[in-house]
Design an enzyme around this catalytic site. Structure first.
Site, PDB file in Angstrom:
ATOM      1  N   GLU A  20      58.976  30.640  81.819  1.00 29.31           N
ATOM      2  CA  GLU A  20      58.669  29.387  82.528  1.00 29.31           C
ATOM      3  C   GLU A  20      59.646  29.116  83.656  1.00 29.31           C
ATOM      4  O   GLU A  20      59.275  28.816  84.775  1.00 29.31           O
ATOM      5  CB  GLU A  20      58.681  28.203  81.549  1.00 29.31           C
ATOM      6  CG  GLU A  20      57.329  27.875  80.976  1.00 29.31           C
ATOM      7  CD  GLU A  20      57.355  26.604  80.150  1.00 29.31           C
ATOM      8  OE1 GLU A  20      57.645  25.542  80.715  1.00 29.31           O
ATOM      9  OE2 GLU A  20      57.090  26.677  78.941  1.00 29.31           O
ATOM     10  N   ASP A  93      57.991  28.679  77.070  1.00 22.48           N
ATOM     11  CA  ASP A  93      58.818  27.979  76.070  1.00 22.48           C
ATOM     12  C   ASP A  93      58.172  27.975  74.683  1.00 22.48           C
ATOM     13  O   ASP A  93      56.939  27.934  74.565  1.00 22.48           O
ATOM     14  CB  ASP A  93      59.088  26.544  76.517  1.00 22.48           C
ATOM     15  CG  ASP A  93      60.137  26.477  77.621  1.00 22.48           C
ATOM     16  OD1 ASP A  93      60.725  27.528  77.952  1.00 22.48           O
ATOM     17  OD2 ASP A  93      60.378  25.374  78.142  1.00 22.48           O
ATOM     18  N   ASP A  95      57.123  26.055  72.370  1.00 23.98           N
ATOM     19  CA  ASP A  95      56.532  24.841  71.818  1.00 23.98           C
ATOM     20  C   ASP A  95      55.052  24.803  72.198  1.00 23.98           C
ATOM     21  O   ASP A  95      54.534  25.744  72.799  1.00 23.98           O
ATOM     22  CB  ASP A  95      57.273  23.586  72.307  1.00 23.98           C
ATOM     23  CG  ASP A  95      57.308  23.486  73.830  1.00 23.98           C
ATOM     24  OD1 ASP A  95      56.578  24.242  74.507  1.00 23.98           O
ATOM     25  OD2 ASP A  95      58.061  22.649  74.352  1.00 23.98           O
ATOM     26  N   GLU A  97      53.466  23.020  74.376  1.00 26.25           N
ATOM     27  CA  GLU A  97      53.269  23.034  75.827  1.00 26.25           C
ATOM     28  C   GLU A  97      53.386  24.461  76.346  1.00 26.25           C
ATOM     29  O   GLU A  97      52.589  24.913  77.166  1.00 26.25           O
ATOM     30  CB  GLU A  97      54.327  22.131  76.487  1.00 26.25           C
ATOM     31  CG  GLU A  97      53.944  21.614  77.840  1.00 26.25           C
ATOM     32  CD  GLU A  97      52.999  20.425  77.782  1.00 26.25           C
ATOM     33  OE1 GLU A  97      52.432  20.096  78.825  1.00 26.25           O
ATOM     34  OE2 GLU A  97      52.814  19.855  76.701  1.00 26.25           O
ATOM     35  N   TYR A 303      66.792  26.083  71.424  1.00 28.98           N
ATOM     36  CA  TYR A 303      65.750  25.283  72.064  1.00 28.98           C
ATOM     37  C   TYR A 303      65.940  23.805  71.757  1.00 28.98           C
ATOM     38  O   TYR A 303      66.205  23.420  70.620  1.00 28.98           O
ATOM     39  CB  TYR A 303      64.373  25.745  71.614  1.00 28.98           C
ATOM     40  CG  TYR A 303      63.265  25.218  72.482  1.00 28.98           C
ATOM     41  CD1 TYR A 303      63.263  25.465  73.853  1.00 28.98           C
ATOM     42  CD2 TYR A 303      62.226  24.474  71.948  1.00 28.98           C
ATOM     43  CE1 TYR A 303      62.264  24.990  74.660  1.00 28.98           C
ATOM     44  CE2 TYR A 303      61.201  23.991  72.751  1.00 28.98           C
ATOM     45  CZ  TYR A 303      61.229  24.240  74.100  1.00 28.98           C
ATOM     46  OH  TYR A 303      60.228  23.759  74.907  1.00 28.98           O
ATOM     47  N   ARG A 305      63.829  21.113  72.211  1.00 28.50           N
ATOM     48  CA  ARG A 305      62.736  20.220  71.775  1.00 28.50           C
ATOM     49  C   ARG A 305      62.380  20.572  70.339  1.00 28.50           C
ATOM     50  O   ARG A 305      61.619  21.497  70.089  1.00 28.50           O
ATOM     51  CB  ARG A 305      61.522  20.358  72.699  1.00 28.50           C
ATOM     52  CG  ARG A 305      61.799  19.840  74.109  1.00 28.50           C
ATOM     53  CD  ARG A 305      60.540  19.766  74.956  1.00 28.50           C
ATOM     54  NE  ARG A 305      60.872  19.341  76.305  1.00 28.50           N
ATOM     55  CZ  ARG A 305      61.031  20.161  77.329  1.00 28.50           C
ATOM     56  NH1 ARG A 305      60.884  21.467  77.155  1.00 28.50           N
ATOM     57  NH2 ARG A 305      61.331  19.705  78.529  1.00 28.50           N
ATOM     58  N   HIS A 349      61.245  25.237  65.041  1.00 28.89           N
ATOM     59  CA  HIS A 349      62.497  25.740  65.589  1.00 28.89           C
ATOM     60  C   HIS A 349      63.658  25.251  64.743  1.00 28.89           C
ATOM     61  O   HIS A 349      63.518  24.340  63.934  1.00 28.89           O
ATOM     62  CB  HIS A 349      62.694  25.254  67.029  1.00 28.89           C
ATOM     63  CG  HIS A 349      61.487  25.423  67.891  1.00 28.89           C
ATOM     64  ND1 HIS A 349      61.022  26.651  68.261  1.00 28.89           N
ATOM     65  CD2 HIS A 349      60.635  24.522  68.437  1.00 28.89           C
ATOM     66  CE1 HIS A 349      59.932  26.504  69.013  1.00 28.89           C
ATOM     67  NE2 HIS A 349      59.675  25.216  69.120  1.00 28.89           N
TER      68      HIS A 349
END
Length: 706
Positions: A20, A93, A95, A97, A303, A305, A349
């Site tokens: 990303e 990433d 997640d 998203e 990570y 989030r 995570h």
């Protein structure tokens, strides 16, 4: 020979890895070597169009995705690179998203989502990145569909209610499935504060000594001699008891000593990182996440989030070895600590931690920008403390008889073993009363009264939300996800629904009007429980239990009926601007207050004929050190106060330090008030005259000896 020549001209194809952020490119390239080409998407490549709803309400809520403006050249480049590669790995990433971005990339690049094209890494380190390539998997369509459900829900709510607000209230307003609920929290809290009725109560503090008048310590009036709590509701009651206490005999009734343990706070999740960075670093949620994102992409932290408290065994063992070496075996807990996240945590995570425990903050102090260093230090200290032994405190509670009628209590504690507190203690939103040490006391020991202090108090209303406490409320109520906390808070302030007073958040008039309108006509949209339940439904999509379009269908049926009714029911709402006493110098109309991105400003009500605006200025009760004119108090774009002269630009005075009326005792110049530590530290005074070296340092508070 011909075969060898052909082999030379044949170019070996590389593997393509798409991440990303461009910040990751160099690190991933270094770890994977020359056989890999690394490219970055710089976020999403496809999304719903901004100019229209982009969701086909008549045909099973099918979303209409388009290439994001400005990403055409990038997509063409990625297609060319993908065509020239043996294998394409989508490493966005880790997640939902990121999973959705990989799915969009797969569609754009013609990659089968069911092929082993998806790789994720929770930390950008060599071993983890190399292992991720070995464990490539298909794109998780359940996660993609959960993201689509949230995106389509948010689009329907935003694009259907917002135009209604434009029509009925004013242009530029917006409503959102999450943001509108958060604004309601702030509005409801402010109304709770306004409706609060303070109640009077009293306390009586005593200062006691031993029978020789030495070793003074504090105690508080508690109640009757038999141990019943006795409230002091008014001055008359307090003074009657105080009068008795003045002449009473005092002795120790009982002393209870016990050893207590204080457990360390767990490692950070997204929510607790934002809360603690607000308390300890004065960072906004957005500022925290920007810094955390950079630290993750640079490979310094895992990570950022996450709502999990899980830590890998490897990382935990590394931390315990570091603690034993650096602080001693006594600081290592008897068994490794485990922390439980709440049931709704996804646990995809680990908790947020440094990627290498041995990389102390001091190693990066010169290398990192200030924000990155401060946040890394906070994360490192919190994680290392979370793995250390508990602190041990010796606490004492003494019951003290006051004559034969009343009882006072004295409490104290001292640290027996600091444990994790050597490194870190979690911050609090409310002030924490510090326990004090009291002298050794024995049963029936006589005491003397040295001081008696009756004090009046009033119950206090609930505190306004800060960013820290609002993020905490969002997490506890199940509003949004870790990835949405920071952007939601940024949106509600940018839209002018919520404003800041220092760290506190309060609703604007616009916030009240829009919240009340939504409560009256779209109760579910601003209902905390409904919003939390919707998050739970989206979780069932992620778990593969529900189809995402079913979630939208169940929501849209009742919502469309409510929308039609609201269109008919709501009349036009006029927001009257607050009129100032300052005339417009261009047309003479009295200027009105408007809310902008950086707070309130003055504007002419004659817009668009007259477009005059001006900043709101406050005057300081002190003369300009250069020309003697009025000093104006201004704020920078970041909200920092500075001082200028009303005669600018003729007078070029500008200063972060505050002018005073006081004259320098050495040269007669103006003394400037200076605050250390970003305006939060002690005040000192220095002379404005550059040729004068007079400085008056802050007074030092002396500690009273027991």
């Amino acid at each position: 020979m011909a075969e060898k020549k052909a082999a030379k001209t044949t170019t070996a194809k590389k593997k393509l890895v798409i991440v990303e952020s461009p910040t990751k490119v160099d690190s991933v390239k270094k770890y994977l070597g020359s056989g890999y080409t690394i490219e970055a998407t710089m976020g999403h490549v496809r999304d719903l169009p901004k100019s229209q709803l982009g969701v086909d309400l008549e045909h099973d809520f099918e979303p209409k995705y388009i290439t994001i403006r400005g990403k055409g050249d990038l997509i063409a480049k990625l297609k060319k690179k993908a065509k020239a590669s043996d294998k394409v790995f989508l490493a966005t990433d880790p997640d939902r998203e990121g999973e959705a971005i990989s799915w969009h990339l797969a569609n754009v690049l013609g990659i089968d989502p069911a092929s082993k094209c998806r790789i994720t890494f929770n930390e950008v380190t060599k071993d983890v990145v190399k292992e991720a390539v070995k464990e490539a998997r298909p794109i998780d369509m359940n996660l993609v569909d959960a993201q689509q459900a949230r995106r389509v829900l948010d689009r329907i709510v935003g694009y259907k209610i917002s135009p209604l607000l434009w029509k009925k209230v004013k242009k530029g307003l917006s409503a959102g499935r999450v943001q509108s609920v958060v604004v309601r929290l702030v509005v409801d809290r402010e109304r709770e504060i306004d409706a609060f009725q303070p109640v009077e109560y009293w306390s009586i503090d005593l200062k006691l000594t031993n029978d020789k008048g030495k070793l003074p310590f504090g105690a508080k009036f508690y109640g009757t001699a038999d141990g019943k709590k006795l409230p002091l509701p008014d001055e008359e009651t307090a003074m009657q008891i105080a009068e008795y206490l003045k002449s009473a005999d005092y002795r120790v009734k009982s002393v209870v000593r016990k050893e207590t343990k204080r457990r360390s706070a767990p490692p950070f999740t997204t929510s607790t990182l934002q809360q603690e960075a607000s308390r300890k670093l004065n960072f906004t949620s957005r500022r925290t996440m920007i810094a955390a994102q950079q630290l993750y992409e640079m490979g310094y932290i895992t990570y950022m989030r996450t709502d999990s408290l899980r830590i890998s065994t490897v990382a935990q063992n590394e931390a315990l070895a570091f603690i034993a070496k650096q602080y001693g075996q006594v600081f290592v807990p008897k068994s490794p600590k485990q922390y439980r996240a709440k049931k709704s945590a996804q646990d995809a995570h680990e908790a947020i931690r440094p990627t290498v425990c041995a990389n102390t903050p001091e190693k990066y102090k010169e290398k990192l920008k200030p924000d990155l260093y401060k946040l890394y230090r906070l994360i490192w200290l919190r994680f290392m403390a979370s793995q250390m032994a508990d602190a041990v405190l010796d606490s004492v509670t003494a019951d003290i008889l006051c004559g034969d009628r009343y009882l006072a209590k004295a409490t104290g504690s001292e640290i027996k073993f600091a444990g994790f507190m050597t490194l870190y203690v979690e911050g609090r939103d409310e002030e924490e009363e510090k326990a004090k040490k009291i002298p050794a006391l024995t049963e029936n020991q006589p005491l003397l009264l040295k001081e008696l202090d009756p004090q009046q108090h009033f119950t206090q209303p609930p505190a306004r939300y800060t960013e820290a406490s609002l993020v905490k409320a969002m997490e506890e109520d199940g509003i949004g996800r870790p990835s949405t906390y920071a952007p939601t808070l940024a949106t509600i302030t940018a839209r002018g629904y919520v404003a800041r007073d220092g760290k506190s958040l309060y609703p604007t008039e616009l916030g009240y009007i829009v919240t009340d309108l939504l409560k009256e006509n779209f109760e579910e949209i601003v209902d905390v429980e409904f919003t939390a339940n919707m998050e739970d439904k989206i979780e069932t999509v992620a778990d593969g239990e529900t189809k995402w379009k079913k979630v939208i269908e169940d929501f849209y049926g009742p919502f469309s009926k409510t929308l039609a009714e609201a269109e008919e029911k709501i009349g036009n709402i006029e927001i009257k601007d607050e009129v100032s006493d300052i005339p417009c110098e261009k047309c003479g109309r009295m200027m009105v207050y408007k809310q902008g991105k950086f707070g309130k400003f003055l504007a002419c009500p004659g817009f668009p004929e007259c477009r005059n605006t001006k900043a709101i200025t406050q005057e300081l009760d002190a003369p300009c050190p250069k020309c003697g004119g009025k000093v104006l108090i201004r704020k920078s774009k970041k909200g920092t106060v500075f001082y200028t002269c009303e005669n600018s630009p003729k007078c070029d005075f500008i200063s972060w330090d505050e002018p005073t009326k006081e004259k320098c005792p050495q040269c007669g110049g103006v003394l400037m008030k200076v605050r250390a530590f970003r305006r939060r530290g002690p005040v000192s005074y220095k002379c404005f005259n550059p040729d004068c070296d007079y400085v008056r340092k802050p007074e030092q508070k002396t500690k009273k000896k027991n």
